[in-house]
Each structure stands twice: as structure tokens, then as C-alpha cells.
Motif scaffolding. Structure first.
Motif, PDB file in Angstrom:
ATOM      1  N   MET A  53      12.707  11.452 -22.169  1.00  0.00           N
ATOM      2  CA  MET A  53      12.055  10.171 -21.914  1.00  0.00           C
ATOM      3  C   MET A  53      12.886   9.274 -21.012  1.00  0.00           C
ATOM      4  O   MET A  53      12.369   8.329 -20.426  1.00  0.00           O
ATOM      5  N   LYS A  54      14.179   9.574 -20.932  1.00  0.00           N
ATOM      6  CA  LYS A  54      15.030   8.793 -20.038  1.00  0.00           C
ATOM      7  C   LYS A  54      14.572   8.961 -18.588  1.00  0.00           C
ATOM      8  O   LYS A  54      14.596   7.997 -17.802  1.00  0.00           O
ATOM      9  N   SER A  55      14.159  10.179 -18.237  1.00  0.00           N
ATOM     10  CA  SER A  55      13.675  10.429 -16.881  1.00  0.00           C
ATOM     11  C   SER A  55      12.409   9.627 -16.599  1.00  0.00           C
ATOM     12  O   SER A  55      12.233   9.083 -15.506  1.00  0.00           O
ATOM     13  N   LEU A  56      11.518   9.535 -17.599  1.00  0.00           N
ATOM     14  CA  LEU A  56      10.280   8.775 -17.426  1.00  0.00           C
ATOM     15  C   LEU A  56      10.581   7.294 -17.204  1.00  0.00           C
ATOM     16  O   LEU A  56      10.022   6.656 -16.305  1.00  0.00           O
ATOM     17  N   ALA A  57      11.485   6.746 -18.022  1.00  0.00           N
ATOM     18  CA  ALA A  57      11.851   5.333 -17.866  1.00  0.00           C
ATOM     19  C   ALA A  57      12.512   5.084 -16.516  1.00  0.00           C
ATOM     20  O   ALA A  57      12.264   4.057 -15.870  1.00  0.00           O
ATOM     21  N   ASP A  58      13.325   6.028 -16.083  1.00  0.00           N
ATOM     22  CA  ASP A  58      14.007   5.879 -14.796  1.00  0.00           C
ATOM     23  C   ASP A  58      13.006   5.900 -13.642  1.00  0.00           C
ATOM     24  O   ASP A  58      13.136   5.138 -12.673  1.00  0.00           O
ATOM     25  N   GLU A  59      11.971   6.759 -13.750  1.00  0.00           N
ATOM     26  CA  GLU A  59      10.969   6.841 -12.687  1.00  0.00           C
ATOM     27  C   GLU A  59      10.098   5.583 -12.652  1.00  0.00           C
ATOM     28  O   GLU A  59       9.746   5.094 -11.571  1.00  0.00           O
ATOM     29  N   TRP A  60       9.740   5.053 -13.821  1.00  0.00           N
ATOM     30  CA  TRP A  60       8.998   3.794 -13.862  1.00  0.00           C
ATOM     31  C   TRP A  60       9.804   2.669 -13.218  1.00  0.00           C
ATOM     32  O   TRP A  60       9.260   1.816 -12.512  1.00  0.00           O
ATOM     33  N   LYS A  61      11.095   2.664 -13.493  1.00  0.00           N
ATOM     34  CA  LYS A  61      11.965   1.641 -12.899  1.00  0.00           C
ATOM     35  C   LYS A  61      11.967   1.763 -11.381  1.00  0.00           C
ATOM     36  O   LYS A  61      11.923   0.757 -10.653  1.00  0.00           O
ATOM     37  N   HIS A  62      12.005   3.007 -10.877  1.00  0.00           N
ATOM     38  CA  HIS A  62      11.978   3.223  -9.429  1.00  0.00           C
ATOM     39  C   HIS A  62      10.652   2.747  -8.838  1.00  0.00           C
ATOM     40  O   HIS A  62      10.635   2.114  -7.767  1.00  0.00           O
ATOM     41  N   ILE A  63       9.543   3.037  -9.518  1.00  0.00           N
ATOM     42  CA  ILE A  63       8.234   2.638  -9.007  1.00  0.00           C
ATOM     43  C   ILE A  63       8.098   1.122  -8.978  1.00  0.00           C
ATOM     44  O   ILE A  63       7.603   0.539  -8.003  1.00  0.00           O
ATOM     45  N   ARG A  64       8.549   0.458 -10.042  1.00  0.00           N
ATOM     46  CA  ARG A  64       8.449  -1.000 -10.100  1.00  0.00           C
ATOM     47  C   ARG A  64       9.268  -1.670  -9.008  1.00  0.00           C
ATOM     48  O   ARG A  64       8.927  -2.747  -8.523  1.00  0.00           O
ATOM     49  N   GLY A  65      10.341  -1.030  -8.609  1.00  0.00           N
ATOM     50  CA  GLY A  65      11.194  -1.602  -7.572  1.00  0.00           C
ATOM     51  C   GLY A  65      10.726  -1.313  -6.159  1.00  0.00           C
ATOM     52  O   GLY A  65      11.334  -1.799  -5.197  1.00  0.00           O
ATOM     53  N   SER A  66       9.658  -0.516  -6.009  1.00  0.00           N
ATOM     54  CA  SER A  66       9.159  -0.175  -4.677  1.00  0.00           C
ATOM     55  C   SER A  66       7.819  -0.860  -4.436  1.00  0.00           C
ATOM     56  O   SER A  66       7.217  -1.440  -5.339  1.00  0.00           O
ATOM     57  N   LYS A  67       7.323  -0.766  -3.196  1.00  0.00           N
ATOM     58  CA  LYS A  67       6.025  -1.346  -2.849  1.00  0.00           C
ATOM     59  C   LYS A  67       4.882  -0.365  -3.087  1.00  0.00           C
ATOM     60  O   LYS A  67       3.720  -0.715  -2.890  1.00  0.00           O
ATOM     61  N   TRP A  68       5.212   0.840  -3.519  1.00  0.00           N
ATOM     62  CA  TRP A  68       4.190   1.871  -3.659  1.00  0.00           C
ATOM     63  C   TRP A  68       3.145   1.482  -4.696  1.00  0.00           C
ATOM     64  O   TRP A  68       1.950   1.733  -4.515  1.00  0.00           O
ATOM     65  N   ILE A  69       3.554   0.850  -5.786  1.00  0.00           N
ATOM     66  CA  ILE A  69       2.619   0.490  -6.849  1.00  0.00           C
ATOM     67  C   ILE A  69       1.572  -0.502  -6.340  1.00  0.00           C
ATOM     68  O   ILE A  69       0.450  -0.556  -6.829  1.00  0.00           O
ATOM     69  N   ILE A  70       1.930  -1.315  -5.356  1.00  0.00           N
ATOM     70  CA  ILE A  70       0.963  -2.237  -4.748  1.00  0.00           C
ATOM     71  C   ILE A  70       0.066  -1.484  -3.767  1.00  0.00           C
ATOM     72  O   ILE A  70      -1.155  -1.650  -3.754  1.00  0.00           O
ATOM     73  N   VAL A  71       0.692  -0.621  -2.966  1.00  0.00           N
ATOM     74  CA  VAL A  71      -0.052   0.117  -1.940  1.00  0.00           C
ATOM     75  C   VAL A  71      -1.093   1.039  -2.549  1.00  0.00           C
ATOM     76  O   VAL A  71      -2.216   1.146  -2.037  1.00  0.00           O
ATOM     77  N   ILE A  72      -0.776   1.700  -3.684  1.00  0.00           N
ATOM     78  CA  ILE A  72      -1.694   2.674  -4.267  1.00  0.00           C
ATOM     79  C   ILE A  72      -2.975   2.018  -4.759  1.00  0.00           C
ATOM     80  O   ILE A  72      -4.026   2.655  -4.868  1.00  0.00           O
ATOM     81  N   PHE A  73      -2.933   0.713  -5.037  1.00  0.00           N
ATOM     82  CA  PHE A  73      -4.137  -0.001  -5.436  1.00  0.00           C
ATOM     83  C   PHE A  73      -4.801  -0.708  -4.261  1.00  0.00           C
ATOM     84  O   PHE A  73      -6.022  -0.692  -4.118  1.00  0.00           O
ATOM     85  N   VAL A  74      -4.006  -1.332  -3.402  1.00  0.00           N
ATOM     86  CA  VAL A  74      -4.556  -2.151  -2.330  1.00  0.00           C
ATOM     87  C   VAL A  74      -5.208  -1.296  -1.244  1.00  0.00           C
ATOM     88  O   VAL A  74      -6.336  -1.571  -0.803  1.00  0.00           O
ATOM     89  N   ALA A  75      -4.519  -0.243  -0.793  1.00  0.00           N
ATOM     90  CA  ALA A  75      -5.034   0.571   0.316  1.00  0.00           C
ATOM     91  C   ALA A  75      -6.382   1.224  -0.008  1.00  0.00           C
ATOM     92  O   ALA A  75      -7.331   1.128   0.785  1.00  0.00           O
ATOM     93  N   PRO A  76      -6.548   1.895  -1.171  1.00  0.00           N
ATOM     94  CA  PRO A  76      -7.876   2.464  -1.470  1.00  0.00           C
ATOM     95  C   PRO A  76      -8.960   1.405  -1.629  1.00  0.00           C
ATOM     96  O   PRO A  76     -10.113   1.641  -1.262  1.00  0.00           O
ATOM     97  N   LEU A  77      -8.601   0.234  -2.182  1.00  0.00           N
ATOM     98  CA  LEU A  77      -9.601  -0.818  -2.340  1.00  0.00           C
ATOM     99  C   LEU A  77     -10.067  -1.344  -0.984  1.00  0.00           C
ATOM    100  O   LEU A  77     -11.258  -1.592  -0.773  1.00  0.00           O
ATOM    101  N   ILE A  78      -9.110  -1.514  -0.068  1.00  0.00           N
ATOM    102  CA  ILE A  78      -9.477  -1.952   1.282  1.00  0.00           C
ATOM    103  C   ILE A  78     -10.392  -0.918   1.939  1.00  0.00           C
ATOM    104  O   ILE A  78     -11.403  -1.259   2.559  1.00  0.00           O
ATOM    105  N   ALA A  79     -10.044   0.360   1.779  1.00  0.00           N
ATOM    106  CA  ALA A  79     -10.878   1.431   2.351  1.00  0.00           C
ATOM    107  C   ALA A  79     -12.258   1.441   1.708  1.00  0.00           C
ATOM    108  O   ALA A  79     -13.271   1.638   2.390  1.00  0.00           O
ATOM    109  N   ALA A  80     -12.313   1.232   0.386  1.00  0.00           N
ATOM    110  CA  ALA A  80     -13.604   1.236  -0.308  1.00  0.00           C
ATOM    111  C   ALA A  80     -14.491   0.097   0.180  1.00  0.00           C
ATOM    112  O   ALA A  80     -15.695   0.287   0.423  1.00  0.00           O
ATOM    113  N   VAL A  81     -13.909  -1.096   0.337  1.00  0.00           N
ATOM    114  CA  VAL A  81     -14.688  -2.240   0.811  1.00  0.00           C
ATOM    115  C   VAL A  81     -15.117  -2.028   2.259  1.00  0.00           C
ATOM    116  O   VAL A  81     -16.287  -2.217   2.623  1.00  0.00           O
TER     117      VAL A  81
END
Length: 383
Positions: free
Chosen positions: A1-29
Motif C-alpha cells: 500500500m505504500k506504493s499506492l500512497a506514493d503514486e497518489w502523492k505523485h499524481i496530486r503533485g502533477s497537472k495530470w489529474i486536472i488534464v484527465i478531466f478537463v481535456a475530455p470534457l472540452i472535447a465532449a463539449v
């Protein structure tokens, strides 16, 4: 579970979590609005009326009354179609010949000409059946009139001319909407591109940080790191489908809490396949090029632009290794046809099989690299 927590920490510190929601929504609209009126109506046409009769005027009125055609101009004399079609103000020219009404009254056949600009075939999709429908109706009406004049009652004349009739119904996508085919395919491709780029970079990033072998030879620490990407991919997909339903009026009959099951399996299969393909990449910046192995075939042979049935058997079989092939089949089956989850055990099983094979491959690569490092360390110690 340490690996899972470490990966979540990496995702939260990057812009990817915003892009994965914003980019498909823009494309859908964007694409949802662009193709929300994909069925052409009121396509501009011009008519050259050389007959100048009451019957030719009636025909012009019927052509203009069609939902697929809009008569923008009527010319009394013949003009070259090259002139009339030159500036793309119209896509078709209809010629009504001289003497049309006289020949009709005598019971003689006549030919109405139609010249169509086929440089953009999609603009003619509604005109062809509309013209054919008008001609068929006119032929039927004229034939019934002549038979009635000869003494036959109208019902018998109708049965004589049309002993068979056809009733047809277009199911699941009656308006041939692009939103349920091409647009949702574009959105899925954007989500796939973002997800595989992030998940495929897990192993190269850990290798550069010196953490790849920190958890030993068990592939579980890589497997669990793919879970956050799969969850976010699933959430982004559901949100984008909801946007397409609202903006583009896409048909979506499956309950979201049920459809989340195949989406999760698809997302996990996609992420683990990306981890497997990206494992041997030494530089994170080159992960995107490696992911094209998934991206381009997914766009071409999984039913986004063309039905897989149109491809040779080899390409249909090749698509079985692609998670998106099974996702598209479940979207068409559950979301569009309103099929039950139990009907798609083959598609669900294929995703599970991809998860298992990708996990096995990751484990083999990890053990091979660990043995290689151990051999190098032993050789250095011996020196």
C-alpha cells in the motif's frame, strides 16, 4: 500500500489529474456541439425549369418542401453546371426538361436531370434519397391516375402497382448521429492518450528515481500504482459521456452504476498494458512514442470510424489485444442497445484476460531486470 500512497502523492503533485478531466470534457463539449446537427437538412439546390408549366412548378414546390433540400433559385434557361456549382453556394442542379407536362398528359416518359457536386460526398447524403422519393411518389401518382381513367378503381390500381410494401425501423441510432460513433470515439481516444502516457511512465520514472527495485521482485507494487490512473480514467469517461448526453443528445441507456463495472475493467486493462509497454523505456520523455503502439491501432481498427466488420479477418483478430475494442463493443451493447451486463461476459472476460497477461508480463520483466542487476552486482563484487 505504500506504493499506492506514493503514486497518489505523485499524481496530486502533477497537472495530470486536472488534464484527465478537463481535456475530455472540452472535447465532449466541442465535438458534441459540432456534430449535434450531423444530419444535413435544407441543403441548397437550384432548379433550371425549361418547361415553364404548372406541373413543373408543382414539382419545384415538392422539391422545396423536402426537409433535405432548399431551392435557392430557379432559372428559366439552361446554364452550365460548372457555372452554377462554381462557388459552393449550391450542391446540386436539377434540370426540368421542356415539354414535361405535355409528355405527362400523353402518358409518355420523361427524364429529369440532376447534377451533383461530389467533391464533398457527405453533403449529398440527404439529397439522393429525397429526389428518389419524390420521383417514386410522382410515378405512383401518375400511374394510379392513368389506371383510374381507364376504368379501374383506385384501390385495385394501388394493389396492382404496389403488391408489396416495406416497413423499416432504424434501431438504437435512428438519426445516424455522429455523436454516438465518431465523437465518443474521439473522446475515448483523448482519454486513452492521456491515461497511457501517464501509466506508461510509471516504470521509467521509478527507474530514474532509483525506486523500481525497492519493493523486491514482486510486480504488485507496479500493479497497485496503476489503480489511481484506472480510477481517474473511469471517472473522466463517465463524466465525458454525461456531457455528450447533455450537449450532443447522445443515447446512453445503461445505468452509470452498472456501466462503471466494464469501465473499471477496461481502464485497468489499459493502464496495465501501458505499464507493460512502457517498462523497457529508459527515458520518460520517450514514453509517448511507445504508447503509439496502442493509440493508432485503437483509433483505426476498433470501430471508431468504420465498423470492424469492414476489415479483413487479420485486422479484426489484431484488435482483440486492444482494450478499446472491447470498450467500444460494450458501449454499443450496453449504452446504445440497453443490453444487460450479463450479455457481455465475452467482452468483460477479454478485459480480465488482458489484465492477467499484462500483469504476468510485468512480473517477467521485473524479475529479469532484478536478476540482471544481481549478476552485475556479483561481477563487480568479484572484481
Amino acid at each position: 500500500m505504500k506504493s499506492l500512497a506514493d503514486e497518489w502523492k505523485h499524481i496530486r503533485g502533477s497537472k495530470w489529474i486536472i488534464v484527465i478531466f478537463v481535456a475530455p470534457l472540452i472535447a465532449a463539449v466541442f465535438f458534441g456541439l459540432m456534430f449535434s446537427r450531423n444530419q444535413l437538412s435544407e441543403t441548397p439546390v437550384v432548379v433550371v425549369d425549361e418547361d415553364h408549366s404548372s406541373y413543373s412548378r408543382q414539382l419545384i414546390e415538392k422539391i422545396n418542401a423536402s426537409q433535405y433540400m432548399d431551392v435557392t433559385n430557379v432559372f428559366a434557361n439552361r446554364l452550365s453546371p460548372d457555372i452554377l456549382l462554381a462557388n459552393e453556394q449550391t450542391v446540386a442542379v436539377i434540370y426540368i426538361p421542356e415539354g414535361l407536362q405535355q409528355r405527362k398528359d400523353k402518358g409518355l416518359s420523361s427524364s429529369i436531370g440532376i447534377w451533383m457536386d461530389n467533391t464533398m460526398p457527405s453533403s449529398l447524403s440527404g439529397i439522393r434519397p429525397a429526389i428518389q422519393e419524390i420521383i417514386t411518389t410522382e410515378n405512383m401518382t401518375l400511374s394510379l391516375t392513368h389506371l383510374a381513367e381507364s376504368g379501374m378503381d383506385m384501390e385495385s390500381a394501388r394493389n396492382l402497382l404496389s403488391p408489396l410494401s416495406m416497413a423499416q425501423r432504424m434501431l438504437y441510432n435512428p438519426t445516424s448521429s455522429y455523436v454516438g460513433t465518431m465523437v465518443i470515439g474521439f473522446v475515448n481516444i483523448i482519454i486513452l492518450m492521456l491515461t497511457t502516457g501517464a501509466a506508461g511512465a510509471i516504470a521509467p520514472r521509478l527507474r530514474q528515481e532509483g525506486k523500481l527495485m525497492s519493493a523486491g521482485d514482486s510486480p504488485f507494487h507496479l500493479w497497485i500504482r496503476a489503480v489511481p490512473y484506472a480510477l481517474l480514467c473511469t471517472c473522466s469517461s463517465l463524466l465525458s459521456y454525461g456531457m455528450l448526453k447533455q450537449v450532443g443528445h447522445m443515447r446512453f441507456e445503461a445505468a452509470p452504476y452498472i456501466f462503471v463495472v466494464p469501465l473499471l475493467l477496461y481502464s485497468m486493462a489499459l493502464c496495465l498494458l501501458a505499464v507493460l509497454l512502457g517498462y523497457s523505456v529508459r527515458n520518460v520523455s520517450k514514453v509517448g512514442a511507445r504508447m503509439s503502439i496502442i493509440l493508432y491501432p485503437s483509433f483505426l481498427v476498433t470501430g471508431i470510424q468504420l465498423t470492424p466488420l469492414a476489415f479483413p479477418t487479420f485486422f479484426q483478430v489484431t484488435a482483440w489485444a486492444l482494450p478499446m475494442n472491447w470498450l467500444n463493443r460494450m458501449i454499443r451493447g450496453m449504452a446504445f442497445r440497453h443490453g444487460e451486463l450479463g450479455f457481455y461476459s465475452l467482452e468483460l472476460g477479454a478485459c480480465i484476460l488482458i489484465i492477467g497477461l499484462a500483469s504476468l508480463g510485468i512480473g517477467i520483466f521485473l524479475r529479469r531486470e532484478l536478476r540482471k542487476q544481481s549478476s552485475q552486482a556479483y561481477a563487480e563484487a568479484a572484481l
